[in-house]
Design a protein around this motif. Structure first.
Motif, PDB file in Angstrom:
ATOM      1  N   LEU A   3       0.749  -1.261   0.031  1.00  0.00           N
ATOM      2  CA  LEU A   3      -0.096  -0.156   0.003  1.00  0.00           C
ATOM      3  C   LEU A   3       0.728   1.230  -0.022  1.00  0.00           C
ATOM      4  CD1 LEU A   3      -2.768  -1.349   2.513  1.00  0.00           C
ATOM      5  CD2 LEU A   3      -2.939  -1.203   0.299  1.00  0.00           C
ATOM      6  N   CYS A   4       1.274   1.627  -1.069  1.00  0.00           N
ATOM      7  CA  CYS A   4       2.126   2.706  -1.289  1.00  0.00           C
ATOM      8  C   CYS A   4       1.501   4.200  -1.313  1.00  0.00           C
ATOM      9  CB  CYS A   4       2.935   3.154  -2.665  1.00  0.00           C
ATOM     10  SG  CYS A   4       1.544   3.185  -4.041  1.00  0.00           S
ATOM     11  N   ALA A   5       0.358   4.047  -0.804  1.00  0.00           N
ATOM     12  CA  ALA A   5      -0.682   5.482  -1.006  1.00  0.00           C
ATOM     13  C   ALA A   5      -1.361   5.372   0.551  1.00  0.00           C
ATOM     14  CB  ALA A   5      -1.628   5.368  -2.081  1.00  0.00           C
ATOM     15  N   PRO A  12       2.381  13.245  -3.627  1.00  0.00           N
ATOM     16  CA  PRO A  12       2.584  12.586  -5.118  1.00  0.00           C
ATOM     17  C   PRO A  12       3.025  11.048  -4.295  1.00  0.00           C
ATOM     18  CG  PRO A  12       4.562  13.839  -4.327  1.00  0.00           C
ATOM     19  CD  PRO A  12       3.514  14.291  -3.572  1.00  0.00           C
ATOM     20  N   CYS A  13       2.778   9.978  -5.202  1.00  0.00           N
ATOM     21  CA  CYS A  13       2.917   8.641  -4.858  1.00  0.00           C
ATOM     22  C   CYS A  13       4.409   8.540  -4.840  1.00  0.00           C
ATOM     23  CB  CYS A  13       2.414   7.678  -6.010  1.00  0.00           C
ATOM     24  SG  CYS A  13       2.853   6.003  -5.765  1.00  0.00           S
ATOM     25  N   SER A  14       5.099   7.935  -3.723  1.00  0.00           N
ATOM     26  CA  SER A  14       6.421   7.598  -3.761  1.00  0.00           C
ATOM     27  C   SER A  14       7.056   6.682  -4.763  1.00  0.00           C
ATOM     28  CB  SER A  14       6.915   7.270  -2.441  1.00  0.00           C
ATOM     29  OG  SER A  14       6.328   6.054  -2.054  1.00  0.00           O
ATOM     30  N   ARG A  15       6.221   5.869  -5.332  1.00  0.00           N
ATOM     31  CA  ARG A  15       6.337   4.934  -6.367  1.00  0.00           C
ATOM     32  C   ARG A  15       6.365   5.473  -7.691  1.00  0.00           C
ATOM     33  NH1 ARG A  15       3.782  -1.108  -5.914  1.00  0.00           N
ATOM     34  NH2 ARG A  15       5.296  -2.373  -7.189  1.00  0.00           N
ATOM     35  N   CYS A  16       5.388   6.274  -8.102  1.00  0.00           N
ATOM     36  CA  CYS A  16       5.364   6.428  -9.415  1.00  0.00           C
ATOM     37  C   CYS A  16       5.231   7.914  -9.633  1.00  0.00           C
ATOM     38  CB  CYS A  16       3.872   5.942 -10.306  1.00  0.00           C
ATOM     39  SG  CYS A  16       2.483   6.487  -9.369  1.00  0.00           S
ATOM     40  N   GLY A  17       5.026   8.819  -8.364  1.00  0.00           N
ATOM     41  CA  GLY A  17       4.956  10.300  -8.541  1.00  0.00           C
ATOM     42  C   GLY A  17       3.609  10.624  -8.983  1.00  0.00           C
ATOM     43  N   PHE A  32      -5.457   6.185  -2.565  1.00  0.00           N
ATOM     44  CA  PHE A  32      -5.270   5.194  -3.680  1.00  0.00           C
ATOM     45  C   PHE A  32      -4.491   5.890  -4.763  1.00  0.00           C
ATOM     46  CE2 PHE A  32      -7.771   5.551  -7.207  1.00  0.00           C
ATOM     47  CZ  PHE A  32      -8.652   6.261  -6.808  1.00  0.00           C
ATOM     48  N   CYS A  33      -3.432   5.260  -5.364  1.00  0.00           N
ATOM     49  CA  CYS A  33      -2.619   5.712  -6.614  1.00  0.00           C
ATOM     50  C   CYS A  33      -3.303   5.404  -7.683  1.00  0.00           C
ATOM     51  CB  CYS A  33      -1.279   5.501  -6.481  1.00  0.00           C
ATOM     52  SG  CYS A  33      -0.495   6.025  -7.873  1.00  0.00           S
ATOM     53  N   PRO A  34      -3.999   5.935  -8.567  1.00  0.00           N
ATOM     54  CA  PRO A  34      -4.763   5.680  -9.814  1.00  0.00           C
ATOM     55  C   PRO A  34      -3.614   5.167 -10.644  1.00  0.00           C
ATOM     56  CG  PRO A  34      -4.494   8.013  -9.648  1.00  0.00           C
ATOM     57  CD  PRO A  34      -3.716   7.531  -8.579  1.00  0.00           C
ATOM     58  N   GLN A  35      -2.413   5.227 -10.572  1.00  0.00           N
ATOM     59  CA  GLN A  35      -1.602   4.789 -11.387  1.00  0.00           C
ATOM     60  C   GLN A  35      -1.035   3.298 -11.056  1.00  0.00           C
ATOM     61  OE1 GLN A  35      -0.134   5.348 -14.345  1.00  0.00           O
ATOM     62  NE2 GLN A  35      -1.537   7.500 -14.392  1.00  0.00           N
ATOM     63  N   CYS A  36      -0.903   2.877  -9.679  1.00  0.00           N
ATOM     64  CA  CYS A  36      -0.490   1.757  -9.081  1.00  0.00           C
ATOM     65  C   CYS A  36      -1.556   0.684  -8.914  1.00  0.00           C
ATOM     66  CB  CYS A  36       0.363   2.207  -7.596  1.00  0.00           C
ATOM     67  SG  CYS A  36       1.567   3.025  -7.943  1.00  0.00           S
ATOM     68  N   GLN A  37      -2.850   1.391  -8.707  1.00  0.00           N
ATOM     69  CA  GLN A  37      -4.151   0.656  -8.667  1.00  0.00           C
ATOM     70  C   GLN A  37      -4.951   0.337 -10.056  1.00  0.00           C
ATOM     71  OE1 GLN A  37      -5.018  -0.575  -6.093  1.00  0.00           O
ATOM     72  NE2 GLN A  37      -3.652   0.246  -4.813  1.00  0.00           N
TER      73      GLN A  37
HETATM   74 ZN   LIG Z   1       1.691   5.083  -7.365  1.00  0.00          ZN
END
Ligand SMILES: [Zn+2]
Length: 42
Positions: A3-5, A12-17, A32-37
């Motif tokens: 759960l990065c978000a 900003p998401c620490s994973r994808c920004g 939630f991150c719309p990119q990671c999810q």
């Molecule tokens: Zn993300």
């Protein structure tokens, strides 16, 4: 499951920004991150 978000808001998401989004679900706030999810349909 990563759960990065979780626990973040308007950051900003620490994973994808990508900007983190907050949604209410069952009287609970979820982040939630719309990119990671995002589902991979292609
Ligand atoms: Zn993300």
């Amino acid at each position: 499951m990563h759960l990065c978000a979780y626990g973040r808001e308007q950051q900003p998401c620490s994973r994808c920004g990508s900007p983190i989004r907050r949604v209410k679900f069952m009287n609970r706030s979820s982040f939630f991150c719309p990119q990671c999810q995002r589902k991979r349909s292609s």
